[in-house]
Design a protein around this motif. Sequence first.
Motif, short mmCIF file in Angstrom:
data_model
loop_
_atom_site.label_atom_id
_atom_site.label_comp_id
_atom_site.label_asym_id
_atom_site.label_seq_id
_atom_site.Cartn_x
_atom_site.Cartn_y
_atom_site.Cartn_z
N MET A 32 0.84 -1.18 0.00
CA MET A 32 0.00 0.00 0.00
C MET A 32 0.88 1.24 0.00
O MET A 32 1.87 1.30 0.71
CB MET A 32 -0.88 0.01 1.24
N PRO A 33 0.52 2.24 -0.79
CA PRO A 33 1.32 3.47 -0.83
C PRO A 33 1.16 4.30 0.44
O PRO A 33 0.13 4.25 1.12
CB PRO A 33 0.77 4.22 -2.03
N THR A 34 2.18 5.06 0.74
CA THR A 34 2.18 5.97 1.89
C THR A 34 2.07 7.40 1.36
O THR A 34 2.81 7.79 0.45
CB THR A 34 3.46 5.82 2.70
N TYR A 35 1.15 8.17 1.90
CA TYR A 35 0.93 9.55 1.47
C TYR A 35 1.28 10.51 2.61
O TYR A 35 1.04 10.22 3.77
CB TYR A 35 -0.53 9.76 1.06
N HIS A 36 1.84 11.65 2.24
CA HIS A 36 2.22 12.69 3.19
C HIS A 36 1.16 13.79 3.12
O HIS A 36 0.82 14.27 2.05
CB HIS A 36 3.59 13.24 2.82
N TYR A 37 0.65 14.18 4.28
CA TYR A 37 -0.39 15.21 4.37
C TYR A 37 0.09 16.34 5.27
O TYR A 37 0.92 16.15 6.15
CB TYR A 37 -1.68 14.64 4.97
N LYS A 90 -2.69 16.90 0.40
CA LYS A 90 -1.54 16.04 0.15
C LYS A 90 -0.33 16.90 -0.16
O LYS A 90 -0.43 17.94 -0.81
CB LYS A 90 -1.79 15.11 -1.04
N THR A 102 1.77 11.16 7.91
CA THR A 102 1.73 10.23 6.80
C THR A 102 0.71 9.13 7.09
O THR A 102 0.49 8.77 8.24
CB THR A 102 3.11 9.58 6.54
N GLU A 103 0.11 8.63 6.03
CA GLU A 103 -0.89 7.57 6.15
C GLU A 103 -0.70 6.56 5.02
O GLU A 103 -0.44 6.95 3.89
CB GLU A 103 -2.31 8.13 6.05
N GLN A 104 -0.85 5.29 5.35
CA GLN A 104 -0.87 4.25 4.32
C GLN A 104 -2.31 4.08 3.88
O GLN A 104 -3.19 3.83 4.70
CB GLN A 104 -0.33 2.94 4.87
N GLN A 105 -2.53 4.24 2.58
CA GLN A 105 -3.88 4.14 2.04
C GLN A 105 -3.86 3.35 0.74
O GLN A 105 -2.87 3.38 0.00
CB GLN A 105 -4.44 5.53 1.75
N SER A 106 -4.95 2.70 0.45
CA SER A 106 -5.12 2.02 -0.82
C SER A 106 -5.35 3.07 -1.90
O SER A 106 -5.75 4.20 -1.62
CB SER A 106 -6.32 1.09 -0.73
#
Length: 67
Positions: free
Chosen positions: A1-6, A39, A16-20
């Motif tokens: 699952m990708p990790t996104y930086h907010y 984001k 950061t959160e791991q989201q589908s």
Amino acid sequence: MPTYHYRCKNCEYDFTEQQSFSDDPITVCPKCGEEQVHKVYSSVPVKFKGHGFYRTDRGGSSSSSEK
């Protein structure tokens, strides 16, 4: 699952959160509760490996193929 930086525009909280890929982006800040989250995009490092990326990496002998 990708990790996104907010980052929250209101309180400037970074997380950061791991989201589908199918998940909706996060819009509510977990720290202050405001709907000011966006984001943060950054450059992705690229590393070229192998042959074919430079003029000198062509296959075969350069002296016999060039005149």
